[in-house]
Design an enzyme around this catalytic site. Structure first.
Site, PDB file in Angstrom:
ATOM      1  N   GLU A 118       0.812  -1.206   0.000  1.00 15.69           N
ATOM      2  CA  GLU A 118       0.000   0.000   0.000  1.00 15.69           C
ATOM      3  C   GLU A 118       0.850   1.262   0.000  1.00 15.69           C
ATOM      4  O   GLU A 118       1.966   1.277   0.531  1.00 15.69           O
ATOM      5  CB  GLU A 118      -0.897   0.026   1.247  1.00 15.69           C
ATOM      6  CG  GLU A 118      -1.896  -1.111   1.299  1.00 15.69           C
ATOM      7  CD  GLU A 118      -2.689  -1.139   2.590  1.00 15.69           C
ATOM      8  OE1 GLU A 118      -3.599  -1.961   2.688  1.00 15.69           O
ATOM      9  OE2 GLU A 118      -2.391  -0.329   3.502  1.00 15.69           O
ATOM     10  N   CYS A 131       3.045   8.428   1.681  1.00 10.29           N
ATOM     11  CA  CYS A 131       3.525   7.412   2.613  1.00 10.29           C
ATOM     12  C   CYS A 131       3.776   6.134   1.824  1.00 10.29           C
ATOM     13  O   CYS A 131       2.863   5.604   1.186  1.00 10.29           O
ATOM     14  CB  CYS A 131       2.481   7.179   3.707  1.00 10.29           C
ATOM     15  SG  CYS A 131       2.933   5.906   4.903  1.00 10.29           S
ATOM     16  N   CYS A 138       5.181  -7.384   7.492  1.00  7.24           N
ATOM     17  CA  CYS A 138       6.130  -6.875   8.478  1.00  7.24           C
ATOM     18  C   CYS A 138       6.455  -7.973   9.474  1.00  7.24           C
ATOM     19  O   CYS A 138       5.616  -8.830   9.762  1.00  7.24           O
ATOM     20  CB  CYS A 138       5.549  -5.658   9.198  1.00  7.24           C
ATOM     21  SG  CYS A 138       6.733  -4.783  10.248  1.00  7.24           S
ATOM     22  N   CYS A 142       3.944  -5.182  15.864  1.00  6.02           N
ATOM     23  CA  CYS A 142       3.493  -4.154  16.803  1.00  6.02           C
ATOM     24  C   CYS A 142       1.992  -4.340  17.013  1.00  6.02           C
ATOM     25  O   CYS A 142       1.229  -4.407  16.043  1.00  6.02           O
ATOM     26  CB  CYS A 142       3.799  -2.761  16.268  1.00  6.02           C
ATOM     27  SG  CYS A 142       5.566  -2.444  16.063  1.00  6.02           S
ATOM     28  N   CYS A 145      -0.676  -2.019  15.301  1.00  7.65           N
ATOM     29  CA  CYS A 145      -0.508  -1.770  13.862  1.00  7.65           C
ATOM     30  C   CYS A 145      -1.144  -2.890  13.058  1.00  7.65           C
ATOM     31  O   CYS A 145      -0.860  -4.073  13.283  1.00  7.65           O
ATOM     32  CB  CYS A 145       0.988  -1.657  13.526  1.00  7.65           C
ATOM     33  SG  CYS A 145       1.312  -1.440  11.766  1.00  7.65           S
ATOM     34  N   GLU A 199       9.350  -2.396   8.088  1.00  9.29           N
ATOM     35  CA  GLU A 199      10.369  -1.662   8.838  1.00  9.29           C
ATOM     36  C   GLU A 199      11.485  -1.285   7.870  1.00  9.29           C
ATOM     37  O   GLU A 199      12.239  -2.148   7.411  1.00  9.29           O
ATOM     38  CB  GLU A 199      10.910  -2.525   9.974  1.00  9.29           C
ATOM     39  CG  GLU A 199      12.208  -2.045  10.619  1.00  9.29           C
ATOM     40  CD  GLU A 199      12.167  -0.616  11.133  1.00  9.29           C
ATOM     41  OE1 GLU A 199      12.930   0.225  10.607  1.00  9.29           O
ATOM     42  OE2 GLU A 199      11.372  -0.333  12.055  1.00  9.29           O
ATOM     43  N   SER A 230      10.793   6.436   9.077  1.00 11.35           N
ATOM     44  CA  SER A 230      10.278   6.049  10.385  1.00 11.35           C
ATOM     45  C   SER A 230      10.746   4.649  10.743  1.00 11.35           C
ATOM     46  O   SER A 230      10.580   3.714   9.963  1.00 11.35           O
ATOM     47  CB  SER A 230       8.746   6.092  10.379  1.00 11.35           C
ATOM     48  OG  SER A 230       8.229   5.640  11.617  1.00 11.35           O
ATOM     49  N   CYS A 372      -2.444   1.823   7.877  1.00 10.39           N
ATOM     50  CA  CYS A 372      -1.542   0.931   7.157  1.00 10.39           C
ATOM     51  C   CYS A 372      -2.011  -0.517   7.201  1.00 10.39           C
ATOM     52  O   CYS A 372      -2.262  -1.070   8.261  1.00 10.39           O
ATOM     53  CB  CYS A 372      -0.145   1.042   7.774  1.00 10.39           C
ATOM     54  SG  CYS A 372       1.105   0.170   6.836  1.00 10.39           S
TER      55      CYS A 372
END
Length: 395
Positions: A118, A131, A138, A142, A145, A199, A230, A372
């Site tokens: 995305e 973004c 990932c 987290c 998230c 990440e 980030s 996200c």
């Protein structure tokens, strides 16, 4: 900028090409300047012409958004044919595009292997931020998230990362300059944030190469101060980011004690708050950037107390910083709730009175699932439902 004039092509360039990749055409999107030059030489471009040719092709791809070699009119037709034989100019495919009532655009993009990622474009007055994602899925899990609910498939290539920028510029119609000097209109895509799926520092080389392409003055031409990376806190790569990219840095912080951060951001179990802050203290000086952005998602009853605000101020003491307070963008099945507006404002007031900027991010694109990973999951659910319906129809 006017590209260099065409130079003569000798006959042996066309009759004795050296294919750079016998397995198929090479995608030029994502190659660094040096890699592009080497690929052209391997395809038969004379060494003395390769630097100039690389510069011409670079401008066509990244300054003008051209995908067809035949449109590169300052190159001789035989050379264009040579390029088409050995290379391609490919970007991710838009699978689904959603536009919010607030102007936010979200793209679900298909990349090599049929995987999907995305990207989200957020328009603001006088600027626009894209973004971008750096991984399919990932590995960090987290707990707040949505991408953390999706397994890691693979890293994106540099071409797939910079390709997201190119797709957005296609959609915005922003390849042709609208003027120069005082007549120039604000860029629609003026900023990049590496805050999408994945990440970035677990895919460092590809992220670095993609951002160098984005920063190149003869192409997309974004200042490094217009790019924010980030990270959740991959401590060993933070200094490398300062040295090799030099962009602005944001940190997914989200907690003021190791106990809470271990739960919200599990990478904290490997590099705890103290180790992370030690790595951050030198970053502004090493990268010549202004300050660190601390991202702090506001979760009701988890990390939003006045005591949390005071601890946060104490922890970042001595670090040039601002704190971005992010109202939690709730998603189906999320284990948390968004803090109330009053609670967020009280938290922000404590930080502000301590001398730090504490903007509260306005939630954007909630009507198009802009958090996200949401659009990908929604699309996958719809496909599953469609498969189930088709299966039942066959019975």
């Amino acid at each position: 900028m006017t590209a260099a004039p065409d130079a003569p092509i000798t006959q042996d360039v066309l009759t004795l090409p050296r294919k750079p990749d016998e397995g198929g055409p090479i995608n030029l999107v994502g190659l660094t300047r040096d890699a592009l030059r080497e690929a052209l030489i391997a395809a038969g471009t004379p060494d003395k012409q390769a630097k100039m040719r690389a510069g011409q092709i670079w401008q066509w791809i990244y300054q003008k958004g051209v995908r067809d070699f035949d449109a590169m009119t300052n190159l001789a037709k035989p050379y264009r044919a040579l390029l088409a034989e050995h290379f391609t100019i490919a970007v991710p495919e838009i699978v689904r595009r959603e536009v919010s009532t607030d102007g936010t655009r979200k793209y679900l993009l298909r990349i090599a292997g049929g995987h999907e990622v995305e990207a989200v474009y957020i328009p603001e007055e006088g600027r626009g931020t894209l973004c971008v994602s750096s991984q399919v899925g990932c590995t960090l899990t987290c707990s707040f998230c949505h991408t953390g609910t999706q397994r890691l498939v693979r890293n994106l290539t540099a071409g797939e990362i910079v390709g997201q920028i190119m797709v957005a510029r296609d959609d915005l119609g922003e390849w042709v300059p609208s003027g120069t000097g005082s007549d120039a209109a604000p860029r629609l895509l003026s900023n990049i944030v590496l805050m999408g799926m994945g990440e970035p520092l677990y895919n460092f080389e590809n992220v670095r190469d993609a951002m160098k392409i984005a920063m190149d003055g003869e192409g997309i031409s974004l200042s490094r101060r217009r790019i924010t990376l980030s990270t959740s806190g991959v401590v060993p790569e933070i200094h490398r980011t300062a040295a090799e990219i030099g962009c602005l840095l944001a940190v997914s912080f989200h907690a003021t004690t190791d106990e809470v951060r271990d739960r919200l951001v599990p990478i904290n179990k490997r590099w705890n708050i103290a180790a992370l802050l030690d790595a951050l203290r030198d970053y502004p000086k090493a990268s010549n950037s202004e300050r660190i952005t601390f991202e702090y998602v506001m979760l009701k009853g988890v990390n939003d107390s006045d005591d949390d605000a005071r601890r946060l101020v104490k922890l970042i003491e001595g670090i040039p910083a601002k704190i971005n307070l992010i109202p939690f963008n709730e998603w189906p099945g999320a284990p948390y709730e968004r803090s109330s507006g009053n609670r967020i404002r009280a938290f922000a007031d404590i930080i502000y009175k301590a001398g730090y900027a504490s903007p509260i991010r306005t939630p954007r694109g909630e009507d198009i699932m802009a958090a996200c990973g949401q659009l990908k999951s929604d699309t996958e659910r719809a496909r599953k439902s469609k498969r189930q319906i088709e299966a039942e129809a066959r019975l």
